[in-house]
Design a protein around this motif. Structure first.
Motif, mmCIF file in Angstrom:
data_model
loop_
_atom_site.group_PDB
_atom_site.id
_atom_site.type_symbol
_atom_site.label_atom_id
_atom_site.label_comp_id
_atom_site.label_asym_id
_atom_site.label_seq_id
_atom_site.Cartn_x
_atom_site.Cartn_y
_atom_site.Cartn_z
ATOM 1 N N TYR A 40 -16.792 11.903 23.278
ATOM 2 C CA TYR A 40 -17.023 12.850 24.407
ATOM 3 C C TYR A 40 -18.541 13.060 24.508
ATOM 4 O O TYR A 40 -19.045 13.313 25.812
ATOM 5 C CB TYR A 40 -16.588 14.296 24.087
ATOM 6 C CG TYR A 40 -15.320 14.380 23.498
ATOM 7 C CD1 TYR A 40 -14.368 14.229 24.751
ATOM 8 C CD2 TYR A 40 -14.391 14.476 22.452
ATOM 9 C CE1 TYR A 40 -12.752 14.241 24.725
ATOM 10 C CE2 TYR A 40 -12.976 14.475 22.296
ATOM 11 C CZ TYR A 40 -12.308 14.280 23.403
ATOM 12 O OH TYR A 40 -10.899 14.206 23.206
ATOM 13 N N ALA A 41 -19.502 12.855 23.402
ATOM 14 C CA ALA A 41 -20.898 12.964 23.658
ATOM 15 C C ALA A 41 -21.133 11.803 24.611
ATOM 16 O O ALA A 41 -22.179 11.911 25.458
ATOM 17 C CB ALA A 41 -21.490 12.849 22.378
ATOM 18 N N GLY A 42 -20.534 10.712 24.368
ATOM 19 C CA GLY A 42 -20.795 9.459 25.183
ATOM 20 C C GLY A 42 -20.575 9.916 26.752
ATOM 21 O O GLY A 42 -21.130 9.216 27.607
ATOM 22 N N ASN A 43 -19.268 10.397 27.085
ATOM 23 C CA ASN A 43 -19.120 10.687 28.366
ATOM 24 C C ASN A 43 -20.084 11.689 29.073
ATOM 25 O O ASN A 43 -20.470 11.265 29.922
ATOM 26 C CB ASN A 43 -17.634 11.492 28.299
ATOM 27 C CG ASN A 43 -16.509 10.625 28.004
ATOM 28 O OD1 ASN A 43 -16.583 9.243 27.935
ATOM 29 N ND2 ASN A 43 -15.278 11.129 27.581
ATOM 30 N N GLN A 89 -11.180 11.038 41.731
ATOM 31 C CA GLN A 89 -10.894 12.454 41.003
ATOM 32 C C GLN A 89 -10.455 11.880 39.730
ATOM 33 O O GLN A 89 -9.712 10.791 39.553
ATOM 34 C CB GLN A 89 -9.670 13.196 41.922
ATOM 35 C CG GLN A 89 -9.421 14.488 41.363
ATOM 36 C CD GLN A 89 -8.237 14.329 40.239
ATOM 37 O OE1 GLN A 89 -7.345 13.311 40.103
ATOM 38 N NE2 GLN A 89 -8.350 15.277 39.315
ATOM 39 N N ASN A 90 -11.069 12.604 38.741
ATOM 40 C CA ASN A 90 -10.507 12.251 37.255
ATOM 41 C C ASN A 90 -11.297 11.137 36.950
ATOM 42 O O ASN A 90 -10.709 10.371 35.973
ATOM 43 C CB ASN A 90 -8.893 12.074 37.156
ATOM 44 C CG ASN A 90 -8.796 12.131 35.418
ATOM 45 O OD1 ASN A 90 -9.271 12.741 34.679
ATOM 46 N ND2 ASN A 90 -7.947 11.573 35.101
ATOM 47 N N THR A 91 -12.609 10.935 37.298
ATOM 48 C CA THR A 91 -13.289 9.750 37.001
ATOM 49 C C THR A 91 -14.504 10.270 36.626
ATOM 50 O O THR A 91 -15.221 11.329 37.339
ATOM 51 C CB THR A 91 -13.296 8.637 37.868
ATOM 52 O OG1 THR A 91 -13.901 9.110 39.171
ATOM 53 C CG2 THR A 91 -12.119 7.865 38.124
ATOM 54 N N LEU A 92 -15.408 9.677 35.569
ATOM 55 C CA LEU A 92 -16.835 10.108 35.304
ATOM 56 C C LEU A 92 -17.556 9.798 36.587
ATOM 57 O O LEU A 92 -18.606 10.378 36.891
ATOM 58 C CB LEU A 92 -17.194 9.599 34.123
ATOM 59 C CG LEU A 92 -16.265 9.797 32.731
ATOM 60 C CD1 LEU A 92 -16.939 9.182 31.464
ATOM 61 C CD2 LEU A 92 -16.567 11.321 32.592
ATOM 62 N N LEU A 132 -23.172 12.060 28.203
ATOM 63 C CA LEU A 132 -24.503 11.040 28.281
ATOM 64 C C LEU A 132 -24.236 10.242 29.405
ATOM 65 O O LEU A 132 -25.481 10.095 30.235
ATOM 66 C CB LEU A 132 -24.677 10.388 27.008
ATOM 67 C CG LEU A 132 -26.084 9.930 27.034
ATOM 68 C CD1 LEU A 132 -27.105 10.802 27.000
ATOM 69 C CD2 LEU A 132 -26.187 8.773 25.743
ATOM 70 N N PHE A 133 -23.139 9.479 29.752
ATOM 71 C CA PHE A 133 -22.967 8.854 30.907
ATOM 72 C C PHE A 133 -23.155 9.641 32.031
ATOM 73 O O PHE A 133 -24.067 9.004 33.236
ATOM 74 C CB PHE A 133 -21.600 8.145 30.936
ATOM 75 C CG PHE A 133 -21.226 7.280 32.018
ATOM 76 C CD1 PHE A 133 -21.712 5.898 32.163
ATOM 77 C CD2 PHE A 133 -20.533 7.843 33.006
ATOM 78 C CE1 PHE A 133 -21.608 5.398 33.376
ATOM 79 C CE2 PHE A 133 -20.192 7.189 34.263
ATOM 80 C CZ PHE A 133 -20.716 5.931 34.446
ATOM 81 N N VAL A 134 -22.727 10.619 32.191
ATOM 82 C CA VAL A 134 -22.727 11.556 33.514
ATOM 83 C C VAL A 134 -24.153 12.015 33.629
ATOM 84 O O VAL A 134 -24.620 12.131 34.857
ATOM 85 C CB VAL A 134 -21.823 12.699 33.215
ATOM 86 C CG1 VAL A 134 -21.881 13.721 34.301
ATOM 87 C CG2 VAL A 134 -20.216 12.379 33.183
ATOM 88 N N ALA A 135 -24.879 12.507 32.440
ATOM 89 C CA ALA A 135 -26.190 13.035 32.622
ATOM 90 C C ALA A 135 -27.119 12.118 33.221
ATOM 91 O O ALA A 135 -27.796 12.127 33.935
ATOM 92 C CB ALA A 135 -26.818 13.894 31.425
ATOM 93 N N LEU A 136 -27.168 10.732 32.444
ATOM 94 C CA LEU A 136 -28.053 9.825 32.878
ATOM 95 C C LEU A 136 -27.853 9.197 34.148
ATOM 96 O O LEU A 136 -28.605 8.731 34.883
ATOM 97 C CB LEU A 136 -27.886 8.706 31.926
ATOM 98 C CG LEU A 136 -28.386 8.975 30.515
ATOM 99 C CD1 LEU A 136 -28.334 7.818 29.334
ATOM 100 C CD2 LEU A 136 -29.895 9.379 30.363
ATOM 101 N N GLY A 137 -26.548 8.869 34.554
ATOM 102 C CA GLY A 137 -26.166 8.572 36.063
ATOM 103 C C GLY A 137 -26.734 9.598 37.030
ATOM 104 O O GLY A 137 -27.109 9.014 37.897
ATOM 105 N N THR A 138 -26.422 10.687 36.808
ATOM 106 C CA THR A 138 -26.976 11.900 37.743
ATOM 107 C C THR A 138 -28.352 11.902 37.798
ATOM 108 O O THR A 138 -29.084 11.707 38.912
ATOM 109 C CB THR A 138 -26.528 13.047 37.121
ATOM 110 O OG1 THR A 138 -24.876 13.169 37.093
ATOM 111 C CG2 THR A 138 -26.777 14.198 38.417
#
Length: 299
Positions: free
Chosen positions: A91-94, A157-160, A96-102
Motif C-alpha cells: 500500500y505504501a508503494g501504491n 476508474q479503479n486505477t492508480l 508512492l506511485f500516485v504521489a510521485l506521478g502527480t
C-alpha cells in the motif's frame, strides 16, 4: 613628528565606539527564544504522542492515557499493520506511485504553462489565465461525481493512473499561478543575453530559466507530493479493489476493524508511517520551499 603622530591618531579618535546594549534587549532575546521553544513543543507534541502510542503493546493500545508505553517499547502494532491485506509495503508503494506521478506531471505541465503565460503573447491570454485560476473556487467534492463518470468512461476508474491524472488536474491551477509568478520575477534581460549567446527554445527553459526558478519548482513539487500522499476522499471513491488502496484508504479499513472494534495501535502505526516521508521531504527541501513561497506565490 608630532603632525605624523596626530595624523595617525586621528582615525582612531574618529572610530565609533560600540553602542551599549539597549535596556531590556537581553530580556527580549530570552522571551523570543522561550516563545519559539514553546511553539515548537506545541506543534511537536501530537507527533511525539502518535509515535509513542504506536509503540505500546496490544494490551495498552486502546487506553487513552498514558500515551507512552509503560512496559517497554513494542512493535506489535506495526506487525499487525503489515499483516493487513497484502501488506503495508504494498500500500505504501501504491501511495508512492500516485504521489510521485502527480508530482512529475504537475511540475512538467505547470512549468511549461507558467513559462508560456509569463513570456509569450497570444490571444485571450488573460482570459485563459483567469479561467484557470477560477477553478480553484470550485469545491472538489461538488465535481467528484462527474469526474468519476469521466474516468469510468475512459476506463481509468479503479486505477492508480486515473488517480494520478485526477490529482494533477486538481493541483494544476495553483501550480500554474505559482510558476507564472516565479517566471515573472526573473528579469527579461537574462533571456535576452542568453539569446545573444545562441540559446533558445527548450534549452532556454532548462538551462537558463530552470535554475533561476528552482525554488518555485520545488515548492510546486512539494505541494503536489504532500496533497497526493495524504488525499483520502478521491481515492476512497475511485478505488474499489483492495490491492490498489493507498495509505489513507488503508487507515480507514484498519480503523473499521472486525465486529466494530478499532485497532488503535495499528492506526497510530499507520499514521506514523505516513508522516515519515512528509517530514523527511520537507526537512530536506524547506530552504527551497520558503524561497519559492516568498518569491513566487506572494509576489
Amino acid at each position: 613628528m608630532t603632525l605624523v603622530s596626530s595624523a595617525n591618531a586621528l582615525p582612531e579618535a574618529n572610530t565609533p565606539s560600540p553602542r551599549p546594549p539597549r535596556p531590556g534587549a537581553r530580556l527580549h532575546a530570552v522571551l523570543f527564544h522561550v516563545t519559539g521553544v514553546l511553539v515548537a513543543a506545541l506543534f511537536l507534541a501530537p507527533i511525539v504522542v502518535v509515535v509513542l502510542a504506536s509503540l505500546r503493546p496490544l494490551s495498552q493500545a486502546g487506553a487513552p492515557l498514558p500515551p507512552w508505553p509503560t512496559t517497554g517499547l513494542a512493535f506489535d502494532s506495526y506487525g499487525r499493520l503489515q499483516s493487513f491485506g497484502t501488506g503495508l509495503l504494498h500500500y505504501a508503494g501504491n501511495s508512492l506511485f500516485v504521489a510521485l506521478g502527480t508530482t512529475v506531471l504537475t511540475v512538467l505541465v505547470s512549468v511549461l504553462a507558467g513559462y508560456g503565460f509569463s513570456r509569450f503573447r497570444f490571444p485571450l491570454k488573460s482570459l485563459a489565465f483567469v479561467l484557470i485560476l477560477s477553478t480553484i473556487m470550485i469545491p472538489f467534492q461538488s465535481i467528484l461525481t462527474p469526474l468519476f463518470l469521466i474516468l469510468a468512461k475512459l476506463g481509468l476508474q479503479n486505477t492508480l493512473t486515473g488517480l494520478v491524472l485526477l490529482y494533477t488536474t486538481l493541483q494544476l491551477p495553483f501550480s500554474v499561478f505559482m510558476m507564472r509568478n516565479a517566471f515573472d520575477a526573473v528579469p527579461k534581460e537574462i533571456e535576452e543575453a542568453a539569446r545573444i549567446d545562441g540559446v533558445k527554445g527548450l534549452r532556454m527553459l532548462v538551462y537558463v530559466m530552470g535554475p533561476l526558478v528552482l525554488p518555485g519548482i520545488v515548492s510546486v513539487g512539494l505541494f503536489a507530493f504532500l496533497n497526493a500522499w495524504n488525499e483520502f476522499l478521491a481515492a476512497l471513491v475511485l478505488l474499489t479493489d483492495q490491492e490498489k488502496y493507498t495509505l489513507p484508504v488503508l487507515m480507514t479499513a484498519v480503523r473499521s476493524g472486525r465486529y466494530g472494534a478499532v485497532d488503535w495501535g495499528a492506526v497510530q502505526a499507520g499514521v506514523t508511517v505516513m508522516m515519515i516521508p512528509c517530514l523527511l521531504l520537507f526537512l530536506a527541501l524547506q530552504r527551497f520551499y520558503i524561497r519559492g513561497l516568498t518569491a513566487g506565490a506572494v509576489k
